[in-house]
Design an enzyme around this catalytic site. Sequence first.
Site, PDB file in Angstrom:
ATOM      1  N   GLU A 166     -18.316  -4.567   3.431  1.00 29.06           N
ATOM      2  CA  GLU A 166     -19.279  -5.219   4.209  1.00 29.06           C
ATOM      3  C   GLU A 166     -19.065  -6.466   5.055  1.00 29.06           C
ATOM      4  O   GLU A 166     -19.976  -7.388   5.204  1.00 29.06           O
ATOM      5  CB  GLU A 166     -20.806  -5.140   3.858  1.00 29.06           C
ATOM      6  N   GLU A 285     -21.128   3.655  -0.297  1.00 26.91           N
ATOM      7  CA  GLU A 285     -22.320   3.038  -0.793  1.00 26.91           C
ATOM      8  C   GLU A 285     -23.645   3.844   0.113  1.00 26.91           C
ATOM      9  O   GLU A 285     -23.387   3.996   1.197  1.00 26.91           O
ATOM     10  CB  GLU A 285     -22.676   1.421  -0.660  1.00 26.91           C
TER      11      GLU A 285
END
Length: 510
Positions: A166, A285
């Site tokens: 991220e 995810e």
Amino acid sequence: MSAVKKVCYQIKDSDLVKFNNSVDYCVGTGRAGLALQKEYYEQLKFVQENIGFDYIRGHGLFTDDMAIYQEYTNDEGETIAEYNFTYLDRVMDMYKSLNIKPFLELGFMPKKLASGEQTVFYWKGHTTPPKSYEGWCNLVTATIAHLMERYGREEVLTWPIEVWNEPNLPGFWKDADMEEYFKLFAETFKAIKSFDEELRVGGPAICGVNDEVWIDKFLAFCRDNDLKPDFITRHHYTTEMPDRDGHYVYQELTEPEYGINNLHTTRTIIDSYEEFKGSEIHITEYNTSYCPNNPIHDTNRNAAFIAHQLSWLGDDNASYSYWTFGDVFEEFGVPYTPFHGGFGLVANGVIPKPTFWSFEFFKRLKGDCIHRSDDSVIVKCCDNTIRGVVWKHGIKRTGEGLDFSCSIAMENVPADCSYSIVYKTVDEEVCNPLKVWHDMGEPSSLTEKQLELLKMSANPQVSSEIVTLTDNVLNLNISLTEFAVVYFECTPVKQSSDRGYSYERTMQLD
């Protein structure tokens, strides 16, 4: 129930419907160092025995609790890097013993290699670029070399490698600096491919913040710099902003269509580049909430919502990795109670949550898909067994149930064939350990008897019947309460009673 939605489907067992089921490809985990804990092992062992994922992906491979990156000063006063793989070996050996492979996420930065002081989470993962890209790349290739030496090159070649996590969030990558992340990716990618060009490397592992811009610019950067990632990664969560209260947060779910459309933009952007058209997308995810302290994760509502997601996530994506398999997880610190809204499929104490069964049920959907809708998936196996999952999902409680019925026209079976049908039901009445824990008084420390009772309450209700085909049609009728998930399996059966045995007489049915 205040209302009941009725659905009725006409199905042919020869119909083929698109359904790419990758439910068991990968699952998420807390940071790598947690794998040294006994409870972590017990939870993963339970998950592997009952579901069986191929890969596991998590943070913290290079954080300081794994102790891989070390430095010393030689006699000439030079700082020399060295590597300690003691804990890495323990973690990877444990994974191997449970028949699961690592989906390697490269991060976070070792403190001694970090260019700044910024960290994330309770366990302080460093999230600044390396002060030396050469040092970072040497760490990466030395780790891969060690893994190949220990587990064999052919094995390690099957382990996907993802660069960072991220970077489009400033907490995970200083200032969410896009250009600096692209540099990290390029340097890492080239170092790995120079070491062994057959290793599979991908990124950028972004979440849903400004995702379209990041994916587009990432691909443009790769094209312009003659880099060809082996796959593209991103994340997927389906809740609004959090409302905090004490140790917990509460968030509203978003409409499923929003997530479907958002993920599809990634497919569209990738396919707009001739160089990358058709590239694999891995959702490394996903969950409902992105917070590890949201009580929704422990609920039947979560199980039904995730069941719906499992029915369509494979449309555009090669895989999708639920975050996470278990509740040994410490982003915000050590949890206070067994039910604390953790990400896991399994609560601490190895108590399966309702969502665990959504995965166990979908794992069984291997075969030719003959039906897929907003509330159900049905497959036919080579032995004429019919398996399916039905759910009643919703973003808010309405009290509405579901009456599901379907008629399956069966080919190549005798007209009077009988089917044994087994149902496994997960709903708020029969498989809801959260409610039992609440009715116990919400104890933070469970006694052995309390833990045993919670495990008993965490199993689906099993029921069965025998149905005879009518004109080669198998008729099914299932009533679901709100947020229920039901698995059914229909198996051709021929009754073969022992001499003198009468079930009807025994049960006083004749």
